[in-house]
Design a protein around this motif. Structure first.
Motif, PDB file in Angstrom:
ATOM      1  N   ASN A  73       0.799  -1.139   0.050  1.00 53.54           N
ATOM      2  CA  ASN A  73      -0.072  -0.034  -0.110  1.00 53.54           C
ATOM      3  C   ASN A  73       0.922   1.054  -0.034  1.00 53.54           C
ATOM      4  O   ASN A  73       0.587   2.223  -0.838  1.00 53.54           O
ATOM      5  CB  ASN A  73      -1.018  -0.143   1.249  1.00 53.54           C
ATOM      6  N   SER A 149     -15.569  -0.754  10.491  1.00 51.09           N
ATOM      7  CA  SER A 149     -15.269  -1.987   9.732  1.00 51.09           C
ATOM      8  C   SER A 149     -15.408  -1.481   8.351  1.00 51.09           C
ATOM      9  O   SER A 149     -14.933  -2.224   7.199  1.00 51.09           O
ATOM     10  CB  SER A 149     -16.234  -3.149   9.924  1.00 51.09           C
ATOM     11  N   LYS A 152     -12.144   0.092   6.981  1.00 52.06           N
ATOM     12  CA  LYS A 152     -11.258  -0.889   6.749  1.00 52.06           C
ATOM     13  C   LYS A 152     -11.607  -1.381   5.213  1.00 52.06           C
ATOM     14  O   LYS A 152     -10.730  -1.912   4.696  1.00 52.06           O
ATOM     15  CB  LYS A 152     -11.120  -1.940   7.785  1.00 52.06           C
ATOM     16  N   GLU A 153     -12.860  -1.842   5.025  1.00 54.24           N
ATOM     17  CA  GLU A 153     -13.145  -2.508   4.023  1.00 54.24           C
ATOM     18  C   GLU A 153     -12.885  -1.582   2.704  1.00 54.24           C
ATOM     19  O   GLU A 153     -12.568  -1.749   1.638  1.00 54.24           O
ATOM     20  CB  GLU A 153     -14.919  -2.800   3.879  1.00 54.24           C
ATOM     21  N   ALA A 155     -10.491   0.689   2.755  1.00 53.05           N
ATOM     22  CA  ALA A 155      -9.090   0.860   2.628  1.00 53.05           C
ATOM     23  C   ALA A 155      -8.508  -0.287   1.710  1.00 53.05           C
ATOM     24  O   ALA A 155      -7.994  -0.453   0.884  1.00 53.05           O
ATOM     25  CB  ALA A 155      -8.446   0.963   3.775  1.00 53.05           C
ATOM     26  N   ASP A 156      -9.148  -1.471   2.076  1.00 56.94           N
ATOM     27  CA  ASP A 156      -8.665  -2.900   1.303  1.00 56.94           C
ATOM     28  C   ASP A 156      -9.132  -2.645  -0.195  1.00 56.94           C
ATOM     29  O   ASP A 156      -8.502  -3.288  -0.813  1.00 56.94           O
ATOM     30  CB  ASP A 156      -9.339  -4.021   2.156  1.00 56.94           C
ATOM     31  N   ARG A 157     -10.339  -2.344  -0.489  1.00 58.73           N
ATOM     32  CA  ARG A 157     -10.671  -2.156  -1.913  1.00 58.73           C
ATOM     33  C   ARG A 157     -10.203  -1.353  -2.546  1.00 58.73           C
ATOM     34  O   ARG A 157      -9.636  -1.373  -3.664  1.00 58.73           O
ATOM     35  CB  ARG A 157     -12.214  -1.713  -1.787  1.00 58.73           C
ATOM     36  N   TYR A 158      -9.469  -0.265  -1.922  1.00 58.78           N
ATOM     37  CA  TYR A 158      -8.685   0.644  -2.811  1.00 58.78           C
ATOM     38  C   TYR A 158      -7.100   0.508  -2.539  1.00 58.78           C
ATOM     39  O   TYR A 158      -6.432   1.159  -3.286  1.00 58.78           O
ATOM     40  CB  TYR A 158      -8.964   2.260  -2.064  1.00 58.78           C
ATOM     41  N   GLU A 159      -6.772  -0.468  -1.843  1.00 60.00           N
ATOM     42  CA  GLU A 159      -5.544  -1.012  -1.524  1.00 60.00           C
ATOM     43  C   GLU A 159      -4.731   0.341  -1.103  1.00 60.00           C
ATOM     44  O   GLU A 159      -3.480   0.678  -1.574  1.00 60.00           O
ATOM     45  CB  GLU A 159      -4.803  -1.631  -2.912  1.00 60.00           C
ATOM     46  N   SER A 161      -3.695   2.538   2.918  1.00 61.25           N
ATOM     47  CA  SER A 161      -3.795   2.349   4.166  1.00 61.25           C
ATOM     48  C   SER A 161      -5.331   2.766   4.879  1.00 61.25           C
ATOM     49  O   SER A 161      -5.745   3.860   4.254  1.00 61.25           O
ATOM     50  CB  SER A 161      -2.772   3.121   5.188  1.00 61.25           C
ATOM     51  N   GLN A 162      -5.608   2.297   6.019  1.00 54.83           N
ATOM     52  CA  GLN A 162      -6.717   2.933   6.863  1.00 54.83           C
ATOM     53  C   GLN A 162      -6.623   4.407   7.213  1.00 54.83           C
ATOM     54  O   GLN A 162      -7.678   5.193   6.946  1.00 54.83           O
ATOM     55  CB  GLN A 162      -6.980   2.168   7.843  1.00 54.83           C
TER      56      GLN A 162
END
Length: 176
Positions: A73, A149, A152-153, A155-159, A161-162
């Protein structure tokens, strides 16, 4: 047109040229489309470990060097940040030290290092486009505490960091 509008417009144009309409944004693909080569190298040592990336020219090739010791990331943000320097500040080249998304350096935290602030803003615009985030949120705003949550989802989807996602959502006025 003010600087922030120019940054957002430039990022949108790059996404359009690359035909990207959903996250995660393949920042390496965008760099290649613009003729920029990416090289991953381990920057080691006391000062070198602080270096996230650098932008330089070798003969006729523009190169973004990325610290291969950093997480994926952070590497993605580094590439986007250096692309920002390339498209916004093509009059000179930069070597960037380690950073947090909202704090490039002591100077940028004081809003004195405008090129670093602009490159960070460009990276956020490119990796987390406002239109894509708005579509994902379906017009709602986020409560920082109860929607942890969801952050976090996203952040994960866009690759990213939170921390980067929280900063971006806050800047867009999407956190209540």
């Amino acid at each position: 047109m003010n600087a922030q509008n120019k940054i957002a417009k430039t990022a949108r144009e790059m996404l359009k040229v690359a035909n990207i309409d959903a996250p995660p944004v393949p920042v390496d693909k965008i760099a290649k489309l613009y003729g920029v080569e990416i090289r991953f190298e381990p920057f080691q040592g006391d000062r070198e470990s602080e270096i996230s990336g650098l932008l330089f020219q070798e003969d006729d090739t523009i190169i973004i060097g990325v610290n291969s010791l950093h997480g994926r990331n952070r590497q993605r943000f580094t590439i986007a940040h250096e692309l920002g320097h390339y498209v916004l500040h093509n009059d000179d080249m930069h070597i960037d030290r380690g950073y947090r998304i909202h704090l490039r350096s002591q100077l940028s935290s004081q809003a004195k290092d405008w090129k670093e602030i602009q490159a960070n803003s460009f990276a956020a615009e490119l990796l987390m486009p406002e239109e894509m985030l708005s579509n994902d949120l379906h017009g709602r705003s986020i409560d920082y505490e109860s929607d942890e949550s969801l952050i976090k989802e996203l952040a994960d989807r866009y690759e990213v960091s939170q921390q980067a996602m929280i900063f971006r959502l806050t800047n867009l006025g999407l956190v209540r």
